[in-house]
Write an enzyme that holds these catalytic residues in place. Structure first.
Site, short mmCIF file in Angstrom:
data_model
loop_
_atom_site.label_atom_id
_atom_site.label_comp_id
_atom_site.label_asym_id
_atom_site.label_seq_id
_atom_site.Cartn_x
_atom_site.Cartn_y
_atom_site.Cartn_z
N THR A 38 0.84 -1.20 0.00
CA THR A 38 0.00 0.00 0.00
C THR A 38 0.88 1.25 0.00
OG1 THR A 38 -0.12 -0.08 2.40
CG2 THR A 38 -1.92 -1.12 1.20
N GLY A 65 -5.48 8.37 -14.15
CA GLY A 65 -5.74 9.73 -14.63
C GLY A 65 -7.20 10.10 -14.42
N SER A 66 -8.08 9.12 -14.54
CA SER A 66 -9.51 9.37 -14.31
C SER A 66 -9.73 9.80 -12.86
CB SER A 66 -10.32 8.10 -14.58
OG SER A 66 -10.11 7.67 -15.90
N TRP A 98 -11.84 12.97 -23.45
CA TRP A 98 -11.95 11.59 -22.97
C TRP A 98 -13.17 11.52 -22.05
CZ3 TRP A 98 -10.67 7.14 -24.59
CH2 TRP A 98 -10.69 6.02 -23.74
N GLU A 172 -2.52 13.35 -21.40
CA GLU A 172 -1.87 12.91 -22.65
C GLU A 172 -0.63 13.74 -22.96
OE1 GLU A 172 -4.61 12.82 -25.90
OE2 GLU A 172 -5.84 11.27 -24.97
N SER A 193 -1.85 10.98 -16.48
CA SER A 193 -2.15 9.54 -16.46
C SER A 193 -0.89 8.75 -16.76
CB SER A 193 -3.22 9.22 -17.52
OG SER A 193 -3.26 7.82 -17.75
N HIS A 198 0.82 5.72 -22.30
CA HIS A 198 1.12 7.14 -22.09
C HIS A 198 2.64 7.38 -22.02
CE1 HIS A 198 -3.11 8.63 -21.16
NE2 HIS A 198 -3.23 7.37 -21.50
C1 LIG Z 1 -7.32 13.15 -21.93
C2 LIG Z 1 -7.45 11.99 -20.98
N1 LIG Z 1 -7.95 12.20 -19.75
C3 LIG Z 1 -8.09 11.21 -18.86
C4 LIG Z 1 -7.71 9.93 -19.16
C5 LIG Z 1 -7.90 8.85 -18.14
O1 LIG Z 1 -6.69 8.31 -17.70
P1 LIG Z 1 -6.67 6.81 -17.07
O2 LIG Z 1 -6.77 5.86 -18.21
O3 LIG Z 1 -5.34 6.75 -16.39
O4 LIG Z 1 -7.80 6.71 -16.14
C6 LIG Z 1 -7.20 9.64 -20.42
C7 LIG Z 1 -6.85 8.25 -20.75
O5 LIG Z 1 -6.26 7.87 -21.66
C8 LIG Z 1 -7.07 10.69 -21.36
O6 LIG Z 1 -6.60 10.46 -22.59
#
Ligand SMILES: Cc1ncc(COP(=O)(O)O)c(C=O)c1O
Length: 415
Positions: A38, A65-66, A98, A172, A193, A198
């Site tokens: 962790t 990234g989300s 995205w 990105e 991300s 990436h």
């Molecule tokens: C512009 C953008 N934002 C957010 C994300 C989300 O990242 P992750 O896949 O790490 O959740 C991506 C994923 O490719 C992305 O291209």
């Protein structure tokens, strides 16, 4: 038995070939064997190194990234923040986005207004952005597409003047610079991300950077249950800790919850792998850029070259850290774009759309009625109709692969 559809297809030319070095893997395994899986010291060290390289005050690692976009949005609207957006406020977002650049806004309860992009750079069209700013606009969710960008200095200036919160989705574009300033340092919050293809990867992983003590405190607690997190890594010099530690609330000081929260912590394995890749960021960027030049030069110097494709180039003043090679087909092939993509897939070249195309065309946008005025976005539509991406390897591309790509591409006239 695993379903066939879940087994990864073997491509001869992938979006990313062998994303991990042997050292990345052994460093990850070492953390696994240590038993400290962790979030712990690797995460903390990576955050410090990341912030230092980008020249920002704080970086906070998360599991994707989300999740970084989710936290940035919920932090920007958090009650602990003086300047914040509220339920129902309007937020501008490029329509070439995205899904999880957009969904946190909906999940918070904001109203997105879509903005068109430029075909040449894939990034937000500043004139359309300005024309859509109203009194109700409280935030901009900006996206730096494929290492490229719009004029972020100008956008930041407009945001400041209008008191608009700027969230910069830089998922990105790690390593890209605009006039020598790193992308991902322009927003009040900027996100990254480390997903597989990436600029650097830990398989899954993400980062948020911010510049303000209070914003960092909020992000820190949102990442982990709204909790001061046992305070092991909490910077005690910061406000929230001081406030709560001083009060004798008869609460166990290790279990203080000061905010709402999620659990989007990374593991220390992810942090160790990403940290090791981050050391090679400049090298990875340079190899990808050289491979991009090699592929483009080979195609455009061929006898068969007849402007069948447009290769997206860097925007003015942008030193691009390429994540892949975005390409537009010549308009005359528009009706057979998917036929061409299927052909590339069949011969073994992996492709993907440019982000996810114009997001208003996605069924989920209709489900949530996000384009009630049925606005048209002709540039994003064009990018969807003509655009696709192939990968850029992180090792020097072989002659064999260059020939393979070139020959397959020139079959566009035959299929
Ligand atoms: C512009 C953008 N934002 C957010 C994300 C989300 O990242 P992750 O896949 O790490 O959740 C991506 C994923 O490719 C992305 O291209």
């Amino acid at each position: 038995m695993e379903k066939k559809s879940l087994i990864q297809k073997k491509y001869k030319y992938k979006l990313l070939e062998g994303g991990f070095s042997k050292e990345d893997i052994s460093i990850g395994v070492k953390v696994l064997l240590s038993g400290q899986i962790t979030m712990a010291s690797q995460t903390k060290k990576f955050e410090i190194e990341f912030a230092k390289k980008l020249g920002v005050k704080y970086a906070l690692m998360v599991n994707s990234g989300s999740s970084a976009n989710l936290l940035a949005t919920f932090a920007a609207g958090n009650p602990l923040r003086k300047k914040r957006f509220k339920l129902g406020d309007e937020v501008l977002i490029p329509v070439l986005c995205w899904s999880t650049s957009l969904w946190p806004l909906i999940q918070f309860g904001l109203k997105p207004t879509f903005v068109d992009v430029d075909v040449k750079t894939l990034n937000v069209n500043i004139n359309d952005l300005i024309s859509k700013i109203s009194n109700k606009t409280k935030a901009i969710m900006l996206i730096n597409v494929h290492g490229n960008s719009s004029d972020l200095f100008k956008i930041k200036k407009i945001a400041r003047k209008k008191n608009i919160i700027l969230i910069e989705d830089n998922c990105e574009a790690l390593g890209s610079k605009l006039k020598n300033k790193y992308l991902g340092t322009f927003g009040d919050f900027s996100t990254f991300s480390f997903f597989y293809s990436h600029q650097i990867t830990s398989g899954e992983g993400g980062m948020i950077v911010c510049h303000d003590d209070r914003d960092y405190e909020i992000l820190f607690t949102l990442r982990s249950h709204g909790w001061l997190g046992g305070t092991r890594f909490y910077p005690r010099s910061l406000g929230i800790y001081k406030t709560y530690a001083k009060k004798n609330l008869n609460l166990d000081p290790r279990y203080i919850f000061v905010n709402s929260g999620f659990n989007v912590r990374p593991t220390d394995i992810q942090a160790a792998i990403a940290r090791n890749q981050f050391k090679r960021l400049n090298q990875l960027m340079s190899i990808r850029s050289k491979n991009r030049d090699i592929i483009i030069q080979n195609i455009i110097s061929s006898k068969k070259w007849n402007n069948q494709f447009t290769f997206i180039s860097s925007a003015p003043n942008n030193k691009t850290s390429w994540m892949g090679l975005p390409i537009l087909l010549n308009e005359k092939y528009m009706l057979k774009k998917m036929k061409f993509i299927n052909y590339l897939d069949k011969v073994g070249i992996e492709t993907r759309p440019i982000i996810s195309g114009s997001f208003i065309n996605q069924p989920a946008t209709k489900l949530y009625k996000l384009n009630p005025k049925k606005l048209l976005f002709k540039n994003a539509q064009k990018i969807q109709d003509l655009g696709f991406i192939i990968g850029l390897p992180t090792k020097k591309i072989s002659k064999k692969n260059v020939e393979f790509i070139k020959n397959s591409f020139f079959n566009v006239d035959k299929i």
